[in-house]
Design a protein around this motif. Structure first.
Motif, PDB file in Angstrom:
ATOM      1  N   SER A 173     -22.586  -6.483  40.754  1.00 35.77           N
ATOM      2  CA  SER A 173     -23.963  -5.920  41.965  1.00 35.77           C
ATOM      3  C   SER A 173     -24.143  -4.385  40.711  1.00 35.77           C
ATOM      4  O   SER A 173     -24.793  -3.367  42.443  1.00 35.77           O
ATOM      5  CB  SER A 173     -23.325  -6.049  43.467  1.00 35.77           C
ATOM      6  N   LYS A 174     -23.385  -3.868  40.343  1.00 39.63           N
ATOM      7  CA  LYS A 174     -23.540  -2.587  39.655  1.00 39.63           C
ATOM      8  C   LYS A 174     -24.718  -1.901  39.522  1.00 39.63           C
ATOM      9  O   LYS A 174     -25.898  -2.881  39.305  1.00 39.63           O
ATOM     10  CB  LYS A 174     -22.927  -2.430  38.802  1.00 39.63           C
ATOM     11  N   SER A 175     -25.629  -0.673  39.001  1.00 36.04           N
ATOM     12  CA  SER A 175     -27.215  -0.518  38.957  1.00 36.04           C
ATOM     13  C   SER A 175     -27.121  -0.612  37.292  1.00 36.04           C
ATOM     14  O   SER A 175     -26.209  -1.034  36.522  1.00 36.04           O
ATOM     15  CB  SER A 175     -26.951   1.118  39.000  1.00 36.04           C
ATOM     16  N   TRP A 176     -28.327  -1.226  37.300  1.00 36.90           N
ATOM     17  CA  TRP A 176     -28.724  -1.717  35.797  1.00 36.90           C
ATOM     18  C   TRP A 176     -28.808  -0.367  35.223  1.00 36.90           C
ATOM     19  O   TRP A 176     -28.744   1.121  34.707  1.00 36.90           O
ATOM     20  CB  TRP A 176     -30.527  -1.296  35.762  1.00 36.90           C
ATOM     21  N   LYS A 177     -28.555  -0.714  33.483  1.00 41.35           N
ATOM     22  CA  LYS A 177     -27.423   0.295  32.279  1.00 41.35           C
ATOM     23  C   LYS A 177     -28.586  -0.605  31.176  1.00 41.35           C
ATOM     24  O   LYS A 177     -28.758  -1.082  31.356  1.00 41.35           O
ATOM     25  CB  LYS A 177     -26.274   0.395  31.665  1.00 41.35           C
ATOM     26  N   THR A 178     -28.615   0.643  30.561  1.00 43.89           N
ATOM     27  CA  THR A 178     -29.152   0.303  28.919  1.00 43.89           C
ATOM     28  C   THR A 178     -28.734   1.028  27.914  1.00 43.89           C
ATOM     29  O   THR A 178     -27.814   1.955  27.879  1.00 43.89           O
ATOM     30  CB  THR A 178     -30.677   0.900  28.828  1.00 43.89           C
ATOM     31  N   LYS A 179     -28.992  -0.234  26.809  1.00 48.29           N
ATOM     32  CA  LYS A 179     -28.319   0.430  25.522  1.00 48.29           C
ATOM     33  C   LYS A 179     -29.280  -0.124  24.604  1.00 48.29           C
ATOM     34  O   LYS A 179     -30.017  -0.782  24.654  1.00 48.29           O
ATOM     35  CB  LYS A 179     -26.779   0.273  24.428  1.00 48.29           C
ATOM     36  N   ALA A 180     -29.904   0.476  23.878  1.00 47.31           N
ATOM     37  CA  ALA A 180     -30.480   0.355  22.326  1.00 47.31           C
ATOM     38  C   ALA A 180     -29.751   0.411  20.227  1.00 47.31           C
ATOM     39  O   ALA A 180     -29.244   1.735  20.741  1.00 47.31           O
ATOM     40  CB  ALA A 180     -31.863   1.301  22.332  1.00 47.31           C
ATOM     41  N   THR A 181     -30.448   0.256  20.092  1.00 44.77           N
ATOM     42  CA  THR A 181     -29.838   0.387  18.469  1.00 44.77           C
ATOM     43  C   THR A 181     -30.655   1.413  18.070  1.00 44.77           C
ATOM     44  O   THR A 181     -31.961   1.920  18.813  1.00 44.77           O
ATOM     45  CB  THR A 181     -30.114  -0.826  17.599  1.00 44.77           C
ATOM     46  N   GLY A 182     -30.458   2.137  16.684  1.00 49.44           N
ATOM     47  CA  GLY A 182     -31.185   2.990  16.425  1.00 49.44           C
ATOM     48  C   GLY A 182     -32.211   2.546  16.057  1.00 49.44           C
ATOM     49  O   GLY A 182     -32.266   1.288  15.440  1.00 49.44           O
ATOM     50  N   VAL A 183     -33.131   3.311  15.688  1.00 45.41           N
ATOM     51  CA  VAL A 183     -34.783   2.734  14.627  1.00 45.41           C
ATOM     52  C   VAL A 183     -34.268   2.849  13.645  1.00 45.41           C
ATOM     53  O   VAL A 183     -34.216   3.656  12.696  1.00 45.41           O
ATOM     54  CB  VAL A 183     -35.558   3.853  14.512  1.00 45.41           C
ATOM     55  N   CYS A 184     -34.919   1.573  12.770  1.00 45.06           N
ATOM     56  CA  CYS A 184     -34.221   1.130  11.177  1.00 45.06           C
ATOM     57  C   CYS A 184     -35.426   0.922  10.729  1.00 45.06           C
ATOM     58  O   CYS A 184     -36.724   0.337  11.076  1.00 45.06           O
ATOM     59  CB  CYS A 184     -33.146   0.023  10.640  1.00 45.06           C
ATOM     60  N   ARG A 185     -35.425   1.150   9.436  1.00 46.80           N
ATOM     61  CA  ARG A 185     -37.020   0.430   8.730  1.00 46.80           C
ATOM     62  C   ARG A 185     -35.981  -0.853   8.126  1.00 46.80           C
ATOM     63  O   ARG A 185     -35.218  -0.970   7.511  1.00 46.80           O
ATOM     64  CB  ARG A 185     -37.338   1.310   7.677  1.00 46.80           C
ATOM     65  N   ILE A 186     -37.093  -1.836   8.595  1.00 48.31           N
ATOM     66  CA  ILE A 186     -37.159  -3.132   7.618  1.00 48.31           C
ATOM     67  C   ILE A 186     -38.123  -3.732   6.971  1.00 48.31           C
ATOM     68  O   ILE A 186     -39.440  -3.189   7.488  1.00 48.31           O
ATOM     69  CB  ILE A 186     -36.702  -4.347   8.677  1.00 48.31           C
ATOM     70  N   SER A 187     -38.552  -3.818   4.977  1.00 46.52           N
ATOM     71  CA  SER A 187     -38.955  -4.488   4.841  1.00 46.52           C
ATOM     72  C   SER A 187     -40.015  -5.431   4.752  1.00 46.52           C
ATOM     73  O   SER A 187     -39.282  -6.307   6.224  1.00 46.52           O
ATOM     74  CB  SER A 187     -39.106  -4.621   3.377  1.00 46.52           C
ATOM     75  N   GLY A 188     -40.879  -6.031   4.575  1.00 45.70           N
ATOM     76  CA  GLY A 188     -42.273  -7.247   4.933  1.00 45.70           C
ATOM     77  C   GLY A 188     -40.530  -7.992   4.536  1.00 45.70           C
ATOM     78  O   GLY A 188     -41.628  -9.782   5.079  1.00 45.70           O
ATOM     79  N   SER A 189     -39.980  -8.991   3.698  1.00 47.11           N
ATOM     80  CA  SER A 189     -39.602  -9.532   3.147  1.00 47.11           C
ATOM     81  C   SER A 189     -38.139  -9.617   3.979  1.00 47.11           C
ATOM     82  O   SER A 189     -37.414 -10.703   4.231  1.00 47.11           O
ATOM     83  CB  SER A 189     -38.865  -9.287   1.775  1.00 47.11           C
ATOM     84  N   GLY A 190     -38.178  -9.070   5.091  1.00 47.45           N
ATOM     85  CA  GLY A 190     -36.916  -8.531   6.077  1.00 47.45           C
ATOM     86  C   GLY A 190     -35.614  -8.030   6.037  1.00 47.45           C
ATOM     87  O   GLY A 190     -34.497  -8.145   6.285  1.00 47.45           O
ATOM     88  N   GLU A 191     -35.766  -7.206   4.163  1.00 41.36           N
ATOM     89  CA  GLU A 191     -34.601  -5.931   4.065  1.00 41.36           C
ATOM     90  C   GLU A 191     -34.059  -5.526   4.965  1.00 41.36           C
ATOM     91  O   GLU A 191     -35.376  -4.412   4.935  1.00 41.36           O
ATOM     92  CB  GLU A 191     -35.098  -6.372   2.723  1.00 41.36           C
ATOM     93  N   PHE A 192     -32.923  -4.997   5.223  1.00 37.22           N
ATOM     94  CA  PHE A 192     -32.553  -4.037   6.237  1.00 37.22           C
ATOM     95  C   PHE A 192     -33.057  -2.364   4.753  1.00 37.22           C
ATOM     96  O   PHE A 192     -32.236  -2.514   3.811  1.00 37.22           O
ATOM     97  CB  PHE A 192     -31.084  -3.697   6.425  1.00 37.22           C
ATOM     98  N   LEU A 193     -33.576  -1.681   5.199  1.00 34.37           N
ATOM     99  CA  LEU A 193     -33.841  -0.435   4.277  1.00 34.37           C
ATOM    100  C   LEU A 193     -33.504   1.228   4.743  1.00 34.37           C
ATOM    101  O   LEU A 193     -33.680   1.387   4.887  1.00 34.37           O
ATOM    102  CB  LEU A 193     -34.971  -0.531   4.603  1.00 34.37           C
TER     103      LEU A 193
END
Length: 170
Positions: free
Chosen positions: A147-167
């Motif tokens: 019953s605690k309050s809502w919290k958030t976490k996020a990844t960093g912003v990343c660049r990914i190619s059109g083929s799905g390669e992590f850049l």
């Protein structure tokens, strides 16, 4: 010699107990410090669904990651550790943008997944296709423990190619 050995063992046991308690409180504090409390999400009926629950989860450690491959991008949340039983509601969101921004509100929401109780060791994933276009991507989770309050976490912003390669992260 026997008395000295017993005293030494007792002292070492006390020191170990103190260190364990201090590390536990430090870990609890650091887990809360990493979670942002920014709240711009419309919860609908989910927020009120757990108002009567008693808080049991003393320590919860959730990790969020993002990756890509085979023309897809996915973000994943894992419940790494929970001390004592807890009900953990997780809403997982995946955002993309053709230009760089670190503000998820300026990005396009492309996929959402949620779970009413993410148990220890379990994961939740959401994914989307790249459409063959290189973009910037971010994973974001909102979570609520008991019953605690809502919290958030996020990844960093990343660049990914059109083929799905992590850049890489930007």
């Amino acid at each position: 010699m026997n008395k000295t050995y017993k005293k030494l063992c007792l002292i070492m046991l006390c020191v170990f107990a103190i260190i364990t308690v201090l590390m536990t409180f430090s870990f609890i504090h650091s887990a809360d410090a990493k979670a942002s409390t920014q709240d711009n999400y419309n919860h609908g009926t989910i927020e009120g669904a757990n108002d009567e629950a008693e808080p049991y989860g003393v320590l919860v450690s959730l990790s969020i990651s993002i990756n890509g491959g085979n023309g897809k991008v996915w973000t994943k949340v894992k419940n790494d550790f929970t001390l004592f039983p807890a009900k953990i509601i997780v809403i997982l969101e995946l955002y993309s943008s053709t230009y760089y921004t670190d503000n998820y509100q300026a990005m396009t929401l492309v996929a959402v997944n949620s779970i009413d109780d993410l148990n220890i060791g379990k994961t939740i994933t959401t994914e989307a296709g790249t459409g063959g276009v290189e973009k910037y991507w971010m994973g974001r989770m909102r979570y609520k423990v008991d019953s605690k309050s809502w919290k958030t976490k996020a990844t960093g912003v990343c660049r990914i190619s059109g083929s799905g390669e992590f850049l890489g992260y930007t």
